[in-house]
Enzyme design. Sequence first.
Site, PDB file in Angstrom:
ATOM      1  N   GLU A 109     -25.430   1.439 -10.773  1.00  0.00           N
ATOM      2  CA  GLU A 109     -25.156   2.192 -11.996  1.00  0.00           C
ATOM      3  C   GLU A 109     -25.105   3.676 -11.629  1.00  0.00           C
ATOM      4  O   GLU A 109     -26.131   4.269 -11.300  1.00  0.00           O
ATOM      5  CB  GLU A 109     -26.263   1.910 -13.012  1.00  0.00           C
ATOM      6  CG  GLU A 109     -26.101   2.542 -14.358  1.00  0.00           C
ATOM      7  CD  GLU A 109     -27.292   2.234 -15.254  1.00  0.00           C
ATOM      8  OE1 GLU A 109     -27.648   3.126 -16.054  1.00  0.00           O
ATOM      9  OE2 GLU A 109     -27.887   1.140 -15.149  1.00  0.00           O
TER      10      GLU A 109
ATOM     11  N   ASP B 177     -32.237  10.803 -21.240  1.00  0.00           N
ATOM     12  CA  ASP B 177     -32.799  10.847 -19.895  1.00  0.00           C
ATOM     13  C   ASP B 177     -34.151  11.546 -19.852  1.00  0.00           C
ATOM     14  O   ASP B 177     -34.367  12.568 -20.507  1.00  0.00           O
ATOM     15  CB  ASP B 177     -31.835  11.568 -18.940  1.00  0.00           C
ATOM     16  CG  ASP B 177     -30.516  10.840 -18.812  1.00  0.00           C
ATOM     17  OD1 ASP B 177     -30.527   9.608 -18.940  1.00  0.00           O
ATOM     18  OD2 ASP B 177     -29.490  11.504 -18.588  1.00  0.00           O
TER      19      ASP B 177
END
Length: 262
Positions: A51, A62
């Site tokens: 990924e 994030d």
Amino acid sequence: MSASRVEAAILAAKQERKGALIGYLPVAFPDLDTSVDAAIAMARSGADVIEFGVPYSDPVMDGLVIQEATQTALKAGFKLSQLFEAIKRVTAVVDAPVLVMTYWNPVVQYGVERFARDLAAAGGAGLITPDITPDAAAEWIDVSERTGLDRVFLAAPTSSDERLAMISQSSTGFVYTVSTMGITGERSELDAAARVLTARLRDAGDRLACVGIGISNAEQVASTLEYADGAIVGTVFVRALREGGVERLSEVVREIAEGTRR
């Protein structure tokens, strides 16, 4: 639509072991060449699917480790053309399919059709899109059908049964099953909501569900694969690359991949 390489990789992992390990790294961190070497090393060390994260200026999902890594890439002048170059270089060497994790704005700015065409030409397998839902993704769904790219949508513990059914029907490759509400990062215990959410996805008709957010060791991978098809690991890999380079990353991937065999 062509057969999903991501689905095939996950099913093969389930046949050979308990399930799949999906490894995340930001592209162009700490630089382009190292990120390519790191992705190749990850595949060779036990990751079934790679990924690649697209560095973005507003990474709302994030955690700090990944934010710092993507900011490093952005400050070095990251361009989307580097993403396609990296994917092409990785897929020329290893068989593990490469998905792209990206917020939707960079795709729109680049052009959805153009992005899909360049991603497919580079050997990419599809997109994970954390901030766009199937009901708002008609253009992407149409383009992905025509280009044979996987579209991985996210399911959260707060999703209604109706929305889970829509996500299951619209996703290909797998459904990204969010283990807990919040941002990415390591956690000492995975939220039990992930197990419940995976069961709800099964009821909604989903074939493959991979759990991410908070998985950071082999024991958590093994526990996740008791009920899910794959475990997604990111922060601990990014930290290993940052602190010890590709060699340390390879060691950590091998250690965590043991969880797919337990």
